[in-house]
Each structure stands twice: as C-alpha cells, then as structure tokens.
Design an enzyme around this catalytic site. Sequence first.
Site, PDB file in Angstrom:
ATOM      1  N   ASP A  68       0.847  -1.185   0.000  1.00 49.01           N
ATOM      2  CA  ASP A  68       0.000   0.000   0.000  1.00 49.01           C
ATOM      3  C   ASP A  68       0.887   1.241   0.000  1.00 49.01           C
ATOM      4  O   ASP A  68       1.811   1.352   0.819  1.00 49.01           O
ATOM      5  CB  ASP A  68      -0.912   0.000   1.231  1.00 49.01           C
ATOM      6  CG  ASP A  68      -1.991   1.072   1.132  1.00 49.01           C
ATOM      7  OD1 ASP A  68      -2.932   0.886   0.360  1.00 49.01           O
ATOM      8  OD2 ASP A  68      -1.868   2.093   1.833  1.00 49.01           O
ATOM      9  N   ASN A  75      -2.402  12.955  -4.053  1.00 53.62           N
ATOM     10  CA  ASN A  75      -3.478  13.411  -4.937  1.00 53.62           C
ATOM     11  C   ASN A  75      -3.974  14.801  -4.561  1.00 53.62           C
ATOM     12  O   ASN A  75      -4.237  15.643  -5.430  1.00 53.62           O
ATOM     13  CB  ASN A  75      -4.651  12.419  -4.897  1.00 53.62           C
ATOM     14  CG  ASN A  75      -4.401  11.191  -5.748  1.00 53.62           C
ATOM     15  OD1 ASN A  75      -3.721  11.246  -6.769  1.00 53.62           O
ATOM     16  ND2 ASN A  75      -4.953  10.060  -5.334  1.00 53.62           N
ATOM     17  N   HIS A  99      -4.368  14.616  -9.310  1.00 49.93           N
ATOM     18  CA  HIS A  99      -4.537  13.218  -9.706  1.00 49.93           C
ATOM     19  C   HIS A  99      -3.616  12.784 -10.848  1.00 49.93           C
ATOM     20  O   HIS A  99      -3.184  11.623 -10.872  1.00 49.93           O
ATOM     21  CB  HIS A  99      -5.996  12.948 -10.056  1.00 49.93           C
ATOM     22  CG  HIS A  99      -6.883  12.898  -8.842  1.00 49.93           C
ATOM     23  ND1 HIS A  99      -7.031  11.766  -8.071  1.00 49.93           N
ATOM     24  CD2 HIS A  99      -7.652  13.851  -8.258  1.00 49.93           C
ATOM     25  CE1 HIS A  99      -7.857  12.011  -7.071  1.00 49.93           C
ATOM     26  NE2 HIS A  99      -8.251  13.266  -7.155  1.00 49.93           N
ATOM     27  N   ASP A 139      -1.484   9.445 -10.649  1.00 47.67           N
ATOM     28  CA  ASP A 139      -1.463   8.406 -11.681  1.00 47.67           C
ATOM     29  C   ASP A 139      -0.037   8.097 -12.117  1.00 47.67           C
ATOM     30  O   ASP A 139       0.313   6.935 -12.380  1.00 47.67           O
ATOM     31  CB  ASP A 139      -2.283   8.852 -12.894  1.00 47.67           C
ATOM     32  CG  ASP A 139      -3.784   8.848 -12.620  1.00 47.67           C
ATOM     33  OD1 ASP A 139      -4.190   8.305 -11.571  1.00 47.67           O
ATOM     34  OD2 ASP A 139      -4.534   9.393 -13.449  1.00 47.67           O
ATOM     35  N   GLU A 174      -4.613   2.349  -4.444  1.00 46.40           N
ATOM     36  CA  GLU A 174      -3.157   2.448  -4.304  1.00 46.40           C
ATOM     37  C   GLU A 174      -2.581   1.191  -3.670  1.00 46.40           C
ATOM     38  O   GLU A 174      -1.487   1.205  -3.111  1.00 46.40           O
ATOM     39  CB  GLU A 174      -2.764   3.682  -3.481  1.00 46.40           C
ATOM     40  CG  GLU A 174      -3.155   3.653  -2.025  1.00 46.40           C
ATOM     41  CD  GLU A 174      -4.518   4.245  -1.732  1.00 46.40           C
ATOM     42  OE1 GLU A 174      -4.739   4.659  -0.585  1.00 46.40           O
ATOM     43  OE2 GLU A 174      -5.363   4.297  -2.647  1.00 46.40           O
TER      44      GLU A 174
END
Length: 257
Positions: A132, A140, A145, A149, A175
């Site tokens: 994680d 973010n 975002h 990404d 994630e």
Amino acid sequence: EILTALDDFQPEIIVMDLYMPGCTGTEVAGVIRHQPQYIGVPILFLSGEDNVDIQLNAMSRGGDDFLTKPVKPWHLVSAVSSRALRARLVRRLAETDGLTGLLNHSKSKACLKNELARAKRENTPLSFAMIDLDFFKHVNDRYGHPAGDSVLKSIANLFKQRLRTYDIVGRYGGEEFIIILPNTDLSTAKKIVDVIRTRFSKLVHYCEQEDFRCTFSCGIASYPEFRNEKTISEEADKALYQAKEAGRNKVVCAKSS
C-alpha cells in the site's frame, strides 16, 4: 481431470473431438463452461461429424467453432491462431488494470488460488505480499490526480523491471498492489520486496508544484505457514497494517501462531 489440467496450463484455446472414449465433447464443454474463469476460453470442435444439427447442438452447448474432418492443415492453423489471438486480446482487456497494465483485482485473486493449488501439489513454498502506498491521498490532494497516476505507473513499471518473469503482480485497489511469488519462502520474499521498497523510496516524481518522493508499506504471508487464499490474504493484510502502525515504509512478515 480436465479442470486440474486447465488450472496447470491456462490455455488460450481448447481443441477437442466431439466423440471421445468415456465422454462426449459437449459433456466436457459443459464442465468447462460451469467454471467462471474459463467461460471466455474458446472451444473449437474438430470432428468427423458432418450432421449440421449435431454440429449446431455442440455449438449451443459451449462450442465456439466447428471444423469437420478431414481438414487442411493451413485451415486448422488459421482457425486456431485467429481464435487464440482474439481470445488473448479480449482476456487482456478483461483481466488487466487500464492505468498500470497490471492484473486487476478479480484476476489477482484467481491467480492466488491457482498458484496456491500448484504449490500444494508440488510441495513448494509460495509468498503473497500486499503493498500500500504511504500517504497517497496527500499526493493526490497536493499534487493532483495526474501526479498520483504517474506514481502508480512508476511503481507498476518498477515491479515489472525488478520481479521475475513468473512472479505475478496485480493492482488490488486504488493504491494497493499484490505480488505472488511462487517457489519463494518468507525470508527470500522479504529480501525481494525490500529491494523494491528501497528503490521506490529513492525515485523522484516530477510535477509543476515541486518534485516529491513516495514510499510504500508491505505485509507478507507465506505457504505452507498459511494454507488457503483466505488465510494468507488476511495474514498479509494484518502484516501490512503492522507496517503502517510501525511508521510506514517497512516490510513486515506474518508469523504463524
């Protein structure tokens, strides 16, 4: 017996006769089509049966195509190749995550089940890692975002570069990622993931506001200490939680009680 063979081989296409000792092709097709993971695998009947009604019945029972013997070699090769290629493309779209190119959640779970079954049959170890990204919501929120990404793509690429060709990697959630390491005991798995963790923590991610770095936490559980997919997943998740509680950017191994 055919279900064991399918799990081992994971075929892209199945070619079978309509009449076989002990069973018919439609009976075998019926067994295969009752398995959700094999619904999309093309079945090509290759038989001397020239009765069109029987051929159509076979198609309605799970077949995708029917070739009547004798068949020219080039015709058989063309039929098998085109069907396999189409199935490969459809499966890739259905089983992979669009952003990272890794396996999606459902395919990752199916792979864990299959690899655990293989480890039991072959009496070999297997390790399962849950990963994680740390403070990903902050990434973010602060950098946007598109930057998030980019981080997801970078860790996916790192997995592809650093893991063995037969290791299995999937994007489990937003994630969260999983790694299945066949024929790998717990201590070896920890070393492998730790190298990736260290490398990832040093990567610099670029965006308009400022450059930044990310880290991840990981929990690992292994077979034969944990013997089924539910237990091994739960124990890896608990180990991941422990890694988070211990300050993040760590790899924690689950221990059997």
